[in-house]
Design a protein around this motif. Structure first.
Motif: not given
Length: 267
Positions: A48-51, A87, A91, A94-95
């Motif tokens: 499950r990734e961000y957004d 987006r 992502r 953040r990673k």
């Protein structure tokens, strides 16, 4: 003979330095921790990734010929693709921050409570206040910034101490050491005097209480001798919780006569 070459380039630690653009360190997590996070090491990806809904922007897009789509439709599709790319960049950012700052390892280390060096209250507050700037810096730059701020605080504190020594007329290190030893000795003597005074005050209070107790006991003894009563208090006879109610003799006789009369009538 070969010429001797010297490297005169300075160390580059800016935003485009090789340290930043180089490959990030691997994720420091055990297989069990990676399974809990849903991390797939071979793909370097998460379940499950961000957004997760970012792909919905382009999942239903269809690319047609220029003759079929109008300029407005084409511009709308390009805008959706641009939103999707933004987006994805967020992502990836953040990673990259999670990998650069090793947040996964710190998270599990906090749960295991095996921190090597516990931080003080001031250090924790400083790191909490400076956390918002970590998104603009790398992990190394952010750590150097925090260390510089802590070093600045130490220097300011030391400077205030030196100014205080200077106001007292101390100019050399030996004089400062002698002054600190003298202050520590005076403080220790003051603590001893306060402790002795406290013990003396406590002993005086105890003596006064003992005298007051003996005086009251003597007064009570004299009063008991004059009145002829014993010092010991007489114990009161406790009344049982459940007892038979006392009935007068005349009442008993009347009750007995009524019982006999009722038996005669029945007979």
């Amino acid at each position: 003979c070969r010429p001797v070459l010297h490297d005169h380039t300075h160390e580059d630690k800016g935003p485009l330095s090789p340290e930043v653009t180089s490959r990030l360190p691997p994720l420091d997590a055990s297989p069990e921790e990676a399974r809990q996070l849903g991390y797939m090491p071979h793909r370097d990806d998460y379940e499950r990734e961000y957004d997760m809904s970012a792909e919905e922007l382009v999942s239903s897009l269809q690319l047609n010929n220029k003759s079929e789509d109008t300029e407005i439709e084409t511009a709308l599709k390009l805008a959706q693709v641009d939103m999707y790319i933004r987006r994805l960049r967020e992502r990836y950012r953040r990673k990259r921050a999670v990998r650069d700052y090793q947040l996964v390892a710190k998270f599990f280390a906090n749960h295991r409570k095996d921190l090597k060096k516990p931080l003080t209250k001031e250090q924790r507050e400083l790191r909490d206040n400076m956390r918002v700037f970590s998104q603009f810096l790398t992990a190394g730059e952010h750590e150097r910034l925090i260390n510089s701020i802590e070093r600045e605080r130490e220097l300011r504190l030391r400077l205030s101490e030196l100014l205080r020594y200077r106001s007292l007329g101390l100019t050399t290190q030996d004089e400062i050491i002698h002054y600190e030893q003298h202050v520590a000795y005076q403080r220790q003597q003051q603590l001893r005097q306060n402790k002795a005074a406290k013990l003396n005050r406590k002993s005086v209070v105890n003596k006064h209480r003992l005298y007051q107790f003996t005086f009251n006991l003597g007064q009570q003894w004299l009063c008991n001798i004059n009145t002829g009563t014993s010092i010991k208090k007489r114990k009161k006879r406790r009344r049982p919780k459940f007892h038979r109610r006392k009935v007068h003799v005349a009442s008993r006789r009347r009750i007995r006569e009524q019982q006999q009369l009722s038996q005669q009538q029945l007979g």
